[in-house]
Design an enzyme around this catalytic site. Structure first.
Site, mmCIF file in Angstrom:
data_model
loop_
_atom_site.group_PDB
_atom_site.id
_atom_site.type_symbol
_atom_site.label_atom_id
_atom_site.label_comp_id
_atom_site.label_asym_id
_atom_site.label_seq_id
_atom_site.Cartn_x
_atom_site.Cartn_y
_atom_site.Cartn_z
ATOM 1 C CG HIS A 1 -3.164 5.574 -6.637
ATOM 2 N ND1 HIS A 1 -3.766 5.802 -5.419
ATOM 3 C CD2 HIS A 1 -2.176 6.500 -6.743
ATOM 4 C CE1 HIS A 1 -3.199 6.836 -4.831
ATOM 5 N NE2 HIS A 1 -2.238 7.284 -5.618
ATOM 6 C CE LYS B 1 -0.508 4.542 -2.907
ATOM 7 N NZ LYS B 1 -0.089 5.000 -4.175
ATOM 8 C CG ASP C 1 7.171 -17.007 -0.205
ATOM 9 O OD1 ASP C 1 7.706 -16.912 -1.317
ATOM 10 O OD2 ASP C 1 7.802 -17.060 0.858
#
Lengths: 244, 244
Positions: free
Chosen positions: B175, B177, B182
């Site tokens: 779940h 996000k 870099d």
């Protein structure tokens, strides 16, 4: 004067060497114990001071918690001054991501602003109810659809007298999952306040007191709180919007 | 010597005053233009230096974006050196939360590590494909169930040769996000990479280069990347787990 001195010396001489040894060692023991206690208290105080200094030099609090979190007993966080230890079968005295999250929430002294999409976790609900009972001003903004699903704790909070507002539009989801503790500590991430999220899913929660991050979330909360004030919204009717 | 000097002086006298004026003003104009160009370049450089200095003195980057984001043209972010301006009917030259998010993603030079539950946003997919084409090493971890829903961009990324791994357990949702640009810029929040999330929902995204926050997410990504390596998982069978 000389006679009385001689008498006292003679009385002392009547004490056996064993009695003297007992008397001296008891005194020494008390001295050592007393000094030990003072050293212990000073040591704890010094460590606490050092911890605070290190935190200040590192800048504001920044902590990241990852989930799922193991299921352990968190009873001690609710009843800090309880007389008896908890007898439940869960592991005790273990610090987990969830126990840290609870600790941060329960650290609220004045206010808790909560913006959460889905809220069905019983222990998180218990924490919010406890804060409300302790006089902390709790405000909740939630999603219109998810607040009525089975197991939702929103109704329980409302019944307890906590102010809850929900997203007014049915076409939009209030998908935030953040909380503001005393307006200075931000708790935000991917975690919905559900048992599945806490115990099963891969989730993250960030806790920070960095003002540059806290401030925008506080403003967003205020914006949502005012935008979803029921006083500004007319009730919807089923006769095409006409009040006859 | 004197004669030649007198001759040159006489020749100069033959030039009309209008010619002289023209010659002088052209020289002056060139001088002014040249100096102006140098001043402009130096000014831009100085502003850039000042911006960097101010950023350093304020500490690492910290930016918060809130959604929904207005629908505006972001073509210029994909084709920075395009010859012709975009002719689409959307508003142009407007900075939004979404355009900032895209800018942060497209700033990747070496690597992009992405951990996302649901990914169906076309422009975000286009950004990832562009980075991959430019030689940026892209790694994606996603959810097992949501990667196959209608409109998911995960298949498109895989077809383009991008490494995608998914949560192996069907009982658990990946779940998260978050994205790491870099290995030093963290993008995290409540926003799934879908059109509804970007254009309709109330969502938040935090962008930071604070090492204390970036590092734990980088470790989490690496942990998930290794845990979901297909080489470590045997294919599931439908005959009760027995390979006959």
């Amino acid at each position: 004067m000389n006679d009385s001195f001689t008498n006292r010396t003679c009385i002392s001489c009547h004490l056996s060497s064993a009695d003297m040894f007992q008397q001296v060692s008891f005194k020494e023991l008390m001295k050592v114990l007393g000094l030990g206690a003072v050293a212990f208290v000073l040591g704890v105080e010094w460590l606490d001071w050092l911890k605070r200094r290190l935190r200040v030099s590192r800048g504001p609090l920044k902590e990241v918690l990852f989930f799922p979190s193991p299921h352990v007993c968190v009873e001690h966080l609710f009843t800090r001054h309880g007389r008896f230890p908890c007898a439940c079968p869960l592991p005790h005295g273990v610090e987990t991501s969830f126990s840290r999250l609870l600790e941060h929430l329960l650290s609220a002294c004045r206010s808790l602003d909560l913006c959460v999409f889905s809220f069905s976790h019983m222990e998180l609900s218990r924490a919010i109810l406890l804060l409300h009972k302790q006089g902390v001003i709790v405000r909740v903004v939630t999603d219109r659809d998810y607040m009525t699903i089975t197991g939702s704790q929103i109704g329980t909070l409302r019944k307890a007298g906590i102010c809850v507002r929900h997203e007014m539009s049915s076409a939009v989801h209030m998908h935030h999952k953040f909380a503001l503790v005393d307006g200075k500590k931000l708790i935000t991430g991917s975690l919905n306040w559900t048992l599945t999220a806490v115990q099963s899913n891969k989730e993250n929660v960030m806790v920070t007191e960095e003002p540059e991050l806290v401030q925008p979330y506080q403003q967003e909360f205020q914006k949502l709180w005012e935008a979803n004030d029921p006083a500004n919204h007319k009730p919807q009717t089923t006769n095409g919007g006409l009040n006859r």
